[in-house]
Design a protein around this motif. Structure first.
Motif, PDB file in Angstrom:
ATOM      1  N   ASP B  71      49.009  41.902  30.069  1.00 44.33           N
ATOM      2  CA  ASP B  71      47.718  41.641  30.720  1.00 44.33           C
ATOM      3  C   ASP B  71      46.732  42.778  30.451  1.00 44.33           C
ATOM      4  O   ASP B  71      45.554  42.547  30.188  1.00 44.33           O
ATOM      5  CB  ASP B  71      47.891  41.532  32.245  1.00 44.33           C
ATOM      6  CG  ASP B  71      48.238  40.122  32.698  1.00 44.33           C
ATOM      7  OD1 ASP B  71      48.343  39.217  31.847  1.00 44.33           O
ATOM      8  OD2 ASP B  71      48.395  39.931  33.924  1.00 44.33           O
ATOM      9  N   GLU B  72      47.216  44.015  30.541  1.00 44.61           N
ATOM     10  CA  GLU B  72      46.311  45.166  30.367  1.00 44.61           C
ATOM     11  C   GLU B  72      45.730  45.172  28.950  1.00 44.61           C
ATOM     12  O   GLU B  72      44.559  45.509  28.752  1.00 44.61           O
ATOM     13  CB  GLU B  72      47.027  46.493  30.649  1.00 44.61           C
ATOM     14  CG  GLU B  72      47.737  46.596  32.003  1.00 44.61           C
ATOM     15  CD  GLU B  72      46.847  46.407  33.228  1.00 44.61           C
ATOM     16  OE1 GLU B  72      45.646  46.135  33.070  1.00 44.61           O
ATOM     17  OE2 GLU B  72      47.366  46.506  34.351  1.00 44.61           O
ATOM     18  N   ALA B  73      46.529  44.784  27.960  1.00 45.77           N
ATOM     19  CA  ALA B  73      46.005  44.687  26.596  1.00 45.77           C
ATOM     20  C   ALA B  73      44.876  43.673  26.551  1.00 45.77           C
ATOM     21  O   ALA B  73      43.825  43.896  25.938  1.00 45.77           O
ATOM     22  CB  ALA B  73      47.118  44.290  25.631  1.00 45.77           C
ATOM     23  N   GLY B  74      45.070  42.542  27.239  1.00 51.86           N
ATOM     24  CA  GLY B  74      44.024  41.525  27.312  1.00 51.86           C
ATOM     25  C   GLY B  74      42.769  42.059  27.983  1.00 51.86           C
ATOM     26  O   GLY B  74      41.653  41.803  27.521  1.00 51.86           O
ATOM     27  N   HIS B  75      42.948  42.828  29.060  1.00 55.23           N
ATOM     28  CA  HIS B  75      41.777  43.390  29.749  1.00 55.23           C
ATOM     29  C   HIS B  75      40.980  44.288  28.809  1.00 55.23           C
ATOM     30  O   HIS B  75      39.753  44.271  28.800  1.00 55.23           O
ATOM     31  CB  HIS B  75      42.212  44.196  30.980  1.00 55.23           C
ATOM     32  CG  HIS B  75      42.906  43.349  32.005  1.00 55.23           C
ATOM     33  ND1 HIS B  75      43.515  43.868  33.117  1.00 55.23           N
ATOM     34  CD2 HIS B  75      43.098  42.004  32.070  1.00 55.23           C
ATOM     35  CE1 HIS B  75      44.048  42.884  33.834  1.00 55.23           C
ATOM     36  NE2 HIS B  75      43.821  41.746  33.198  1.00 55.23           N
ATOM     37  N   GLY B  76      41.709  45.080  28.022  1.00 53.98           N
ATOM     38  CA  GLY B  76      41.019  45.929  27.050  1.00 53.98           C
ATOM     39  C   GLY B  76      40.194  45.082  26.090  1.00 53.98           C
ATOM     40  O   GLY B  76      39.037  45.384  25.813  1.00 53.98           O
ATOM     41  N   VAL B 125      47.610  52.592  41.567  1.00 52.67           N
ATOM     42  CA  VAL B 125      46.647  52.664  40.456  1.00 52.67           C
ATOM     43  C   VAL B 125      45.973  51.302  40.251  1.00 52.67           C
ATOM     44  O   VAL B 125      44.746  51.207  40.155  1.00 52.67           O
ATOM     45  CB  VAL B 125      47.330  53.163  39.163  1.00 52.67           C
ATOM     46  CG1 VAL B 125      46.348  53.176  38.009  1.00 52.67           C
ATOM     47  CG2 VAL B 125      47.926  54.547  39.382  1.00 52.67           C
ATOM     48  N   ASP B 126      46.768  50.235  40.213  1.00 55.34           N
ATOM     49  CA  ASP B 126      46.153  48.912  40.108  1.00 55.34           C
ATOM     50  C   ASP B 126      45.386  48.594  41.391  1.00 55.34           C
ATOM     51  O   ASP B 126      44.321  47.976  41.353  1.00 55.34           O
ATOM     52  CB  ASP B 126      47.196  47.835  39.816  1.00 55.34           C
ATOM     53  CG  ASP B 126      47.676  47.904  38.372  1.00 55.34           C
ATOM     54  OD1 ASP B 126      48.569  48.728  38.097  1.00 55.34           O
ATOM     55  OD2 ASP B 126      47.142  47.168  37.524  1.00 55.34           O
ATOM     56  N   GLY B 127      45.915  49.047  42.528  1.00 50.49           N
ATOM     57  CA  GLY B 127      45.211  48.833  43.797  1.00 50.49           C
ATOM     58  C   GLY B 127      43.826  49.456  43.769  1.00 50.49           C
ATOM     59  O   GLY B 127      42.831  48.816  44.156  1.00 50.49           O
ATOM     60  N   GLU B 154      43.578  38.107  37.181  1.00 48.83           N
ATOM     61  CA  GLU B 154      44.854  38.455  36.565  1.00 48.83           C
ATOM     62  C   GLU B 154      45.527  39.643  37.261  1.00 48.83           C
ATOM     63  O   GLU B 154      46.751  39.752  37.267  1.00 48.83           O
ATOM     64  CB  GLU B 154      44.638  38.754  35.078  1.00 48.83           C
ATOM     65  CG  GLU B 154      44.093  37.548  34.336  1.00 48.83           C
ATOM     66  CD  GLU B 154      43.980  37.747  32.845  1.00 48.83           C
ATOM     67  OE1 GLU B 154      43.629  36.784  32.161  1.00 48.83           O
ATOM     68  OE2 GLU B 154      44.241  38.874  32.351  1.00 48.83           O
ATOM     69  N   GLU B 155      44.692  40.524  37.810  1.00 49.12           N
ATOM     70  CA  GLU B 155      45.232  41.727  38.452  1.00 49.12           C
ATOM     71  C   GLU B 155      46.040  41.415  39.698  1.00 49.12           C
ATOM     72  O   GLU B 155      46.811  42.241  40.164  1.00 49.12           O
ATOM     73  CB  GLU B 155      44.093  42.669  38.882  1.00 49.12           C
ATOM     74  CG  GLU B 155      43.383  43.394  37.770  1.00 49.12           C
ATOM     75  CD  GLU B 155      44.175  44.548  37.186  1.00 49.12           C
ATOM     76  OE1 GLU B 155      45.285  44.822  37.672  1.00 49.12           O
ATOM     77  OE2 GLU B 155      43.693  45.155  36.229  1.00 49.12           O
ATOM     78  N   SER B 156      45.821  40.229  40.269  1.00 48.07           N
ATOM     79  CA  SER B 156      46.345  40.018  41.619  1.00 48.07           C
ATOM     80  C   SER B 156      47.866  40.178  41.684  1.00 48.07           C
ATOM     81  O   SER B 156      48.395  40.539  42.713  1.00 48.07           O
ATOM     82  CB  SER B 156      45.900  38.661  42.153  1.00 48.07           C
ATOM     83  OG  SER B 156      46.249  37.658  41.241  1.00 48.07           O
ATOM     84  N   PHE B 157      48.567  39.931  40.585  1.00 47.30           N
ATOM     85  CA  PHE B 157      50.021  40.144  40.679  1.00 47.30           C
ATOM     86  C   PHE B 157      50.410  41.596  40.396  1.00 47.30           C
ATOM     87  O   PHE B 157      51.471  42.041  40.805  1.00 47.30           O
ATOM     88  CB  PHE B 157      50.790  39.142  39.804  1.00 47.30           C
ATOM     89  CG  PHE B 157      51.199  39.613  38.435  1.00 47.30           C
ATOM     90  CD1 PHE B 157      52.240  40.520  38.269  1.00 47.30           C
ATOM     91  CD2 PHE B 157      50.562  39.127  37.299  1.00 47.30           C
ATOM     92  CE1 PHE B 157      52.625  40.941  36.990  1.00 47.30           C
ATOM     93  CE2 PHE B 157      50.951  39.536  36.033  1.00 47.30           C
ATOM     94  CZ  PHE B 157      51.972  40.441  35.881  1.00 47.30           C
ATOM     95  N   HIS B 158      49.554  42.342  39.741  1.00 43.55           N
ATOM     96  CA  HIS B 158      49.924  43.707  39.344  1.00 43.55           C
ATOM     97  C   HIS B 158      50.244  44.582  40.554  1.00 43.55           C
ATOM     98  O   HIS B 158      51.236  45.309  40.581  1.00 43.55           O
ATOM     99  CB  HIS B 158      48.799  44.350  38.530  1.00 43.55           C
ATOM    100  CG  HIS B 158      48.557  43.667  37.226  1.00 43.55           C
ATOM    101  ND1 HIS B 158      47.664  44.128  36.293  1.00 43.55           N
ATOM    102  CD2 HIS B 158      49.107  42.549  36.682  1.00 43.55           C
ATOM    103  CE1 HIS B 158      47.657  43.321  35.238  1.00 43.55           C
ATOM    104  NE2 HIS B 158      48.515  42.354  35.456  1.00 43.55           N
ATOM    105  N   GLN B 159      49.380  44.501  41.551  1.00 38.67           N
ATOM    106  CA  GLN B 159      49.582  45.355  42.712  1.00 38.67           C
ATOM    107  C   GLN B 159      50.814  44.897  43.511  1.00 38.67           C
ATOM    108  O   GLN B 159      51.604  45.706  43.975  1.00 38.67           O
ATOM    109  CB  GLN B 159      48.339  45.329  43.596  1.00 38.67           C
ATOM    110  CG  GLN B 159      48.358  46.444  44.617  1.00 38.67           C
ATOM    111  CD  GLN B 159      47.195  46.357  45.587  1.00 38.67           C
ATOM    112  OE1 GLN B 159      46.533  45.340  45.717  1.00 38.67           O
ATOM    113  NE2 GLN B 159      46.945  47.458  46.281  1.00 38.67           N
TER     114      GLN B 159
HETATM  115 FE   LIG Z   1      46.391  45.964  36.129  1.00 35.24          FE
END
Ligand SMILES: [Fe+2]
Ligand SMILES: [Fe+2]
Lengths: 93, 309
Positions: B71-76, B125-127, B154-159
């Motif tokens: 996901d983070e690669a996609g965000h970039g 960090v994601d929070g 997409e971030e919602s599962f990261h935290q």
């Molecule tokens: Fe994230």
């Protein structure tokens, strides 16, 4: 036969939104396509911006590939927040 | 009205700015700096977590961590694309990252020493990133705001996955709980630094606020983060490494101690524990991938020629 090329029309419905596919039309060149798209697709304030793209410039996935392309995501429920157990007492997560 | 006044009026009325609209040079430059810095952070941010993919404690955790780093690669990618709409090229942005001219979030210059760090990164960090990014969904530049909406979803599962890791450790053995506590001790202050200097110390804050590139002040976002996060940590049974941290009933917020700004400056200037490692890894990946980019181009050209023939 010498048919005018086909153009796909994308309209930004409102400020801040992304352009969305609205339909298509035939036109001899980009400028005419844009003008015609304006006449055909925005007569009732449907948009604030138009893109036209030659249909032949669009590469689309084929319907027969639907399975291999999209089914793998179904087995990855951990990409969704609901997969994780968070106690009720814990807020803002 | 001058073009600049019309522009400001549009922003004041909450109408998004789009790539082809008129914009002052300062607005364009500030956005390019901010969006590319944000993109670099997503990309470099893969490194500390990537460090644990091969050593995740179960297949479940491994699949989750892979999905998160992916996901983070996609965000970039979303963010580089948003920056490109402002007229800067991808190659230029990457060159600026590699030369050290462009920055990325200082948090990614800290090492991930134990598995609990993966929990702490997701939770803290994601929070912190989510709090920042939710505010940016309302920013004035259309492509950036839309990228933020997608990223927030997409971030919602990261935290949650990070918190779940810590919850599991805290319900485990004494040693596992100590590992979680140690991770919190090391990640808490760097997480607070993610919101940047005090508003009184950030030179461009006023102009950025006027342009709606900055929506909520650094200190405002930091306070929100502390208020949300402290009860979550207490539920885990962990202690925050700040003796001044205390609920203030009059303010309706937590009071907390002062950040070590010298450390913050040090890390930004390149002297954090992992700065050199992170840049070296990025540059190496880019250089070692050069032949792949060239081969793909050559292949495409060959087929183009065939089709034309
Ligand atoms: Fe994230
Ligand atoms: Fe991200």
């Amino acid at each position: 036969m010498n048919e005018w090329p086909l153009w796909e029309v994308f309209i930004r419905g409102q400020h801040g939104l992304a352009h969305q596919h609205a339909g298509s039309l035939h036109a001899p060149d980009a400028e005419t396509a844009l003008n015609n798209a304006r006449d055909v697709y925005t007569r009732r304030n449907e948009g604030v911006s138009i893109w036209v793209v030659k249909s032949s410039d669009i590469t689309a996935s084929s319907p027969s590939e639907k399975g291999p392309l999209f089914e793998p995501a179904a087995s990855k429920p951990y990409r969704h927040p609901t997969f994780y157990e968070v106690p009720d007492e814990v807020k803002h997560l | 009205m001058t073009p600049d006044e019309i522009f400001q009026d549009r922003i004041d009325r909450g109408i998004k700015i789009e790539p082809k609209d008129y914009m002052p040079e300062g607005y364009r430059k500030t956005l390019i700096r901010q969006i590319s810095q944000h993109a670099h952070s997503e990309i470099v941010g893969q490194l500390p977590e990537g460090n644990w993919i091969t050593r995740a404690p179960s297949l479940r955790r491994k699949a989750i961590l892979l999905a998160k780093v992916q996901d983070e690669a996609g965000h970039g990618l979303y963010l580089y694309s948003a920056a490109e709409t402002l007229g800067v090229s991808r190659d230029q942005m990457i060159a600026d990252l590699h030369s050290g001219k462009a920055k990325y979030s200082s948090i990614f210059n800290y090492p991930t020493l134990t598995w609990a760090d993966i929990g702490a990164i997701g939770w803290l960090v994601d929070g912190a990133a989510i709090i920042n990014q939710i505010a940016l969904c309302r920013c004035s530049y259309g492509p950036y705001a839309r990228a933020m909406v997608r990223i927030c979803k997409e971030e919602s599962f990261h935290q949650r996955q990070g918190y779940e890791i810590l919850l599991t450790l805290c319900r485990g053995t004494k040693e596992q709980k100590a590992m979680a506590q140690d991770a919190l001790n090391r990640w808490w202050w760097p997480s607070l630094m993610m919101f940047g200097p005090h508003d009184s110390e950030s030179p461009h804050a006023e102009q950025s606020t006027k342009w709606k590139i900055k929506i909520v002040s650094n200190d405002g976002l930091r306070q929100k983060f502390v208020d949300q996060t402290v009860p979550q940590g207490e539920y885990l049974g962990l202690t925050f490494p700040d003796p001044k941290l205390k609920w203030n009933a009059v303010r309706g917020h937590y009071d907390f101690g002062e950040i070590d700004w010298q450390e913050f400056k040090n890390v930004i200037q390149g002297n954090g524990p992992c700065n050199r490692d992170r840049l070296r890894a990025r540059i190496e990946a880019h250089e070692q991938g050069a032949w792949v980019r060239e081969a793909a181009m050559a292949y495409a050209k060959k087929h183009e020629n065939k089709a034309a023939a």
